[in-house]
Design an enzyme around this catalytic site. Structure first.
Site, PDB file in Angstrom:
ATOM      1  N   GLY A  79       9.482  -8.406 -14.005  1.00 60.43           N
ATOM      2  CA  GLY A  79       9.303  -9.282 -12.858  1.00 60.43           C
ATOM      3  C   GLY A  79       8.451 -10.482 -13.210  1.00 60.43           C
ATOM      4  O   GLY A  79       8.164 -10.745 -14.379  1.00 60.43           O
ATOM      5  N   GLY A  80       8.005 -11.199 -12.182  1.00 62.47           N
ATOM      6  CA  GLY A  80       7.234 -12.402 -12.397  1.00 62.47           C
ATOM      7  C   GLY A  80       5.916 -12.141 -13.100  1.00 62.47           C
ATOM      8  O   GLY A  80       5.508 -12.904 -13.980  1.00 62.47           O
ATOM      9  N   GLY A  82       4.815  -8.561 -13.744  1.00 64.25           N
ATOM     10  CA  GLY A  82       4.737  -7.190 -14.230  1.00 64.25           C
ATOM     11  C   GLY A  82       5.968  -6.765 -15.005  1.00 64.25           C
ATOM     12  O   GLY A  82       7.048  -7.355 -14.889  1.00 64.25           O
ATOM     13  N   VAL A  84       8.127  -3.131 -16.045  1.00 62.24           N
ATOM     14  CA  VAL A  84       8.298  -1.700 -15.794  1.00 62.24           C
ATOM     15  C   VAL A  84       8.888  -1.062 -17.041  1.00 62.24           C
ATOM     16  O   VAL A  84       9.937  -1.476 -17.527  1.00 62.24           O
ATOM     17  CB  VAL A  84       9.205  -1.446 -14.576  1.00 62.24           C
ATOM     18  N   LYS A  99       4.334   0.782 -14.754  1.00 60.01           N
ATOM     19  CA  LYS A  99       4.259  -0.661 -14.487  1.00 60.01           C
ATOM     20  C   LYS A  99       2.977  -1.203 -15.095  1.00 60.01           C
ATOM     21  O   LYS A  99       1.894  -0.652 -14.888  1.00 60.01           O
ATOM     22  CB  LYS A  99       4.297  -0.939 -12.987  1.00 60.01           C
ATOM     23  N   ASP A 196       8.157  -8.723   1.769  1.00 57.71           N
ATOM     24  CA  ASP A 196       9.292  -9.137   0.932  1.00 57.71           C
ATOM     25  C   ASP A 196      10.447  -8.149   1.077  1.00 57.71           C
ATOM     26  O   ASP A 196      11.044  -7.725   0.093  1.00 57.71           O
ATOM     27  CB  ASP A 196       8.864  -9.242  -0.534  1.00 57.71           C
TER      28      ASP A 196
END
Length: 315
Positions: A79-80, A82, A84, A99, A196
């Site tokens: 992700g932006g 983080g 996983v 994570k 979100d």
């Protein structure tokens, strides 16, 4: 990382306090079995057969390594801020999702606190619709990580995309949507908003599990922000995190968090003070809109959708 003040009365938590707190709270995560039987006599945990679950978690890239009791086998999502990873808990014999903050954000105080708060929220929201968080720890490079259930399945977004018609499979989709609503009702009763909600943040397992994922933008409403509710006091027990305790890392007024196609107007305008449970309810309506019509409420992407959302232009 640097400390700062969000207002005159509440000094922000200092960087050294954050680091000291992390070291005090997070364990070294060494294997319990290894400590119980350093000579290796302790038997390995029994391994259950894998259920015939669809939508396994494909690895984006293989990886080898070890963080205490966890063997890291690969990266499954990025992700932006983080990453996983897929890991294996050698003590309990189960696969987990791990994570960890991306390296470039390891020294960012606000990202660090949001990361820890995401783990704290997931650990305290004990509901079948929330992915359980197992443990927090510090990696060998000093970056914090947390482990959680490895979810195998598809996102609601993928299922919507695979439909051959806008109305095909609507009944099944509505059952999934009902599960999302139940989960959010529980979260709101605990004083937590997601901020979100969208089909991509809803996971659907092969056995009917419906989970709301990615609470990284979640917010814990302080007591003064609580709305009247008919829920019992035990349902409304307080969830405590870094920010709800007053360390102050809420986004500044005028910033926008979320996904424009599903945003409530106040959220799209960056009106942080106005964002509450009703903003999540609007996003639920946006998901329902896509289930019923095949499209989210706002057309376009990026700034175009953001401008439409800010004006509540639902034409």
């Amino acid at each position: 990382m640097t400390g700062r003040k969000d207002d005159d009365s509440k000094p922000a938590i200092q960087a050294d306090e954050v680091e000291a707190g992390l070291k005090a709270v997070f364990s070294a995560n060494a294997s319990v079995l290894a400590r119980l039987a350093p000579d290796g006599v302790m038997a390995s945990p029994p391994l259950l057969k894998d259920a015939a679950e669809g939508g396994d978690t494909p690895m984006l890239s293989p990886a080898r390594g070890r963080e205490g009791r966890y063997q890291v086998t690969g990266e499954v999502a990025r992700g932006g801020v983080g990453v996983v990873l897929r890991g294996h808990d050698v003590d309990l014999g189960r696969d987990v999702a791990m994570k960890v903050i991306r390296e470039e954000y390891a020294g960012n105080e606000e990202v660090l606190q949001r990361f820890v708060e995401e783990a704290q929220i997931g650990g305290q929201l004990q509901h079948p619709g929330v992915v359980p968080v197992y443990e927090m720890g510090l990696g060998s490079d000093g970056r914090p990580f947390f482990t959680m259930k490895l979810v195998k399945g598809d996102t609601l977004a993928a299922r919507l995309k695979d439909r051959t018609g806008a109305r095909r499979g609507t009944r099944k989709m509505l059952r999934i949507f009902e599960g999302v609503c139940q989960t959010m009702a529980y979260a709101h009763a605990r004083g937590v908003i997601h901020r979100d909600l969208k089909p991509a943040n809803v996971m659907v397992g092969a056995f009917g599990e419906v989970l709301v994922v990615d609470w990284g933008m979640g917010k814990v409403l302080r007591r003064g922000e609580d709305k009247p509710s008919e829920h019992t006091e035990i349902d409304k027990s307080i969830i405590a995190t870094f920010r709800s305790a007053g360390s102050g890392t809420d986004s500044i007024v005028g910033s926008v968090m979320g996904t424009p196609q599903y945003m409530a107007p106040e959220q799209a305008r960056g009106d942080i003070d106005a964002v509450d449970e009703r903003s999540d309810v609007f996003a639920l309506g946006a998901i329902l809109c896509e289930i019923l019509t095949g499209e989210p409420p706002y057309e376009g992407k990026g700034r175009e959708a953001l401008m439409a959302a800010g004006k509540a232009d639902l034409a």
